[in-house]
Design an enzyme around this catalytic site. Structure first.
Site, PDB file in Angstrom:
ATOM      1  N   GLU A  85      -7.288  -1.906   4.872  1.00 30.94           N
ATOM      2  CA  GLU A  85      -7.365  -2.614   6.155  1.00 30.94           C
ATOM      3  C   GLU A  85      -6.221  -3.601   6.329  1.00 30.94           C
ATOM      4  O   GLU A  85      -5.536  -3.956   5.381  1.00 30.94           O
ATOM      5  CB  GLU A  85      -8.692  -3.354   6.291  1.00 30.94           C
ATOM      6  CG  GLU A  85      -9.203  -4.041   5.040  1.00 30.94           C
ATOM      7  CD  GLU A  85      -8.302  -5.102   4.471  1.00 30.94           C
ATOM      8  OE1 GLU A  85      -7.739  -5.886   5.265  1.00 30.94           O
ATOM      9  OE2 GLU A  85      -8.141  -5.157   3.240  1.00 30.94           O
ATOM     10  N   GLY A 134      -5.767  -6.659  -0.369  1.00 32.03           N
ATOM     11  CA  GLY A 134      -6.342  -5.746   0.608  1.00 32.03           C
ATOM     12  C   GLY A 134      -5.414  -4.566   0.830  1.00 32.03           C
ATOM     13  O   GLY A 134      -4.712  -4.134  -0.085  1.00 32.03           O
ATOM     14  N   GLU A 135      -5.418  -4.043   2.042  1.00 31.81           N
ATOM     15  CA  GLU A 135      -4.604  -2.894   2.455  1.00 31.81           C
ATOM     16  C   GLU A 135      -5.059  -1.579   1.814  1.00 31.81           C
ATOM     17  O   GLU A 135      -4.600  -0.514   2.192  1.00 31.81           O
ATOM     18  CB  GLU A 135      -3.112  -3.092   2.141  1.00 31.81           C
ATOM     19  CG  GLU A 135      -2.474  -4.280   2.796  1.00 31.81           C
ATOM     20  CD  GLU A 135      -0.994  -4.436   2.443  1.00 31.81           C
ATOM     21  OE1 GLU A 135      -0.432  -3.546   1.752  1.00 31.81           O
ATOM     22  OE2 GLU A 135      -0.388  -5.443   2.851  1.00 31.81           O
ATOM     23  N   GLY A 136      -5.925  -1.647   0.794  1.00 29.73           N
ATOM     24  CA  GLY A 136      -6.283  -0.467   0.021  1.00 29.73           C
ATOM     25  C   GLY A 136      -5.570  -0.403  -1.313  1.00 29.73           C
ATOM     26  O   GLY A 136      -5.679   0.591  -2.039  1.00 29.73           O
ATOM     27  N   ILE A 185       0.830  -1.205   0.000  1.00 29.96           N
ATOM     28  CA  ILE A 185       0.000   0.000   0.000  1.00 29.96           C
ATOM     29  C   ILE A 185       0.859   1.248   0.000  1.00 29.96           C
ATOM     30  O   ILE A 185       0.517   2.256  -0.639  1.00 29.96           O
ATOM     31  CB  ILE A 185      -0.988  -0.005   1.195  1.00 29.96           C
ATOM     32  CG1 ILE A 185      -1.930   1.205   1.119  1.00 29.96           C
ATOM     33  CG2 ILE A 185      -0.262  -0.028   2.534  1.00 29.96           C
ATOM     34  CD1 ILE A 185      -2.709   1.317  -0.162  1.00 29.96           C
TER      35      ILE A 185
END
Length: 353
Positions: free
Chosen positions: A175, A317-319, A98
């Protein structure tokens, strides 16, 4: 009146006047009408969100909520729970995916500890809003109380407001939390009514036996707790996660402030479903960043009637998918704002038949 209620009450419809003006301008730009496809529609949507005919998105940020999950003790993840705090530290050092992708698109990364099951060292880039040391194991008891679920959402609202007050004009959700795909699958199954097996994937890469165990854990939890699909707080409290609640709050906070919010992957999608049950109008302010390969993500978009901008077979994930999509949002708005009209450029328009 609670912050959650105040925020929901401030979420209104899109600005049709701004959207209509943006569409009219798109039709006057030096190109065949519709030739930039979804970029044109995206710019018009953002005009309606922001209330500006020619929106400029110059300060993007991704809010990464981190929390742990008691259900991880059921062996539903390929990684141990201690990876959550380790990855938060990696975020703060700038070494995660991210961070790299956010730097690439010029987005700020806001890391929030909303429920990591460890004490993290103080860091100038860490927003410490810890509500609990992770959730309870929802295979045995509710993940959290209803009051704690509301607190999680309100943390997200506050984080969104703080970012917007600092000048952020485009938000994305991200997240971190081991076992959070288990919670997300439970949320998605509860709200959409889809079979658990249909919305549950391999997450961090679990084997067949672990996947079967994960599905069984979620099925038992839904039978045990009977979450109300029309009550996002009830679903969040019974089978959700603190970071999922936080992201639902980010979405609601952005919508109330008329700031577009780009939804990332499956966990963010679960948060979007919770936000939509609490405030259906919030969906108007959501932009689906990408389609994750995590199986339940399609069910989320079907329910919200959103079409993702990207489909890159991502599932981190993580954005990460959301920040990549941010650049498309900015590009769409730049085209609308910076392209010349036929009149300005002295270019002849299409002949009428």
């Amino acid at each position: 009146m609670s912050l959650l209620t105040q925020t929901i009450n401030h979420i209104g419809p899109l600005d049709d006047q701004a959207a209509t003006a943006a569409r009219r301008r798109q039709d006057m730009l030096t190109k065949p009408a519709g030739s930039l496809g979804r970029l044109e529609e995206l710019s018009i949507r953002i005009a309606g969100i922001t209330g500006r005919e020619r929106p400029r998105l110059t300060k993007p940020a991704v809010i990464v909520m981190a929390a742990d999950h008691g259900v991880a003790r059921q062996g539903v993840s390929a990684f141990p729970a201690e990876v959550t705090p380790q990855m938060v530290l990696n975020f703060l050092r700038g070494g995660a995916a991210i961070n790299v992708l956010a730097r690439h698109v010029g987005a700020q990364v806001i890391v929030v500890d909303i429920g990591v099951a460890a004490d993290l060292p103080s860091h100038p880039e860490l927003v410490s809003r810890k509500l609990a040391y992770g959730t309870a194991d929802f295979s045995q008891e509710p993940a959290m109380s209803r009051d704690l679920a509301q607190q999680a959402i309100e943390v997200g609202i506050t984080c969104a407001n703080e970012a917007i007050d600092s000048g952020v004009d485009l938000l994305a959700t991200g997240e971190m939390g081991i076992a959070n795909t288990t919670a997300a699958s439970a949320v998605v199954a509860a709200i959409t009514g889809r079979p658990v097996a249909e919305v549950t994937g391999r997450g961090t890469g679990i084997d067949d036996a672990s996947l079967a165990r994960k599905i069984a854990v979620i099925e038992r939890a839904l039978v045990l707790h009977q979450p109300n699909p029309r009550d996002g707080l009830d679903v969040l409290a019974k089978v959700g996660g603190l970071e999922i609640g936080g992201l639902a709050g980010v979405i609601l906070g952005a919508a109330a402030r008329r700031v577009p919010v780009v939804i990332d992957g499956f966990i963010s999608g679960a948060a979007a479903l919770i936000a939509a049950t609490l405030a259906p109008a919030a969906v108007n302010y959501m932009i689906a960043g990408h389609r994750s390969v995590e199986r339940g993500h399609a069910a989320v978009f079907d329910r919200l009637d959103l079409k993702p901008l990207l489909d890159l077979d991502m599932r981190l994930g993580e954005g990460t998918g959301a920040v990549l999509a941010m650049s498309l949002c900015q590009a769409a708005c730049k085209v609308l704002d910076e392209m010349a009209t036929f009149a300005e450029a002295g270019v002849s328009e299409k002949k009428e038949a």
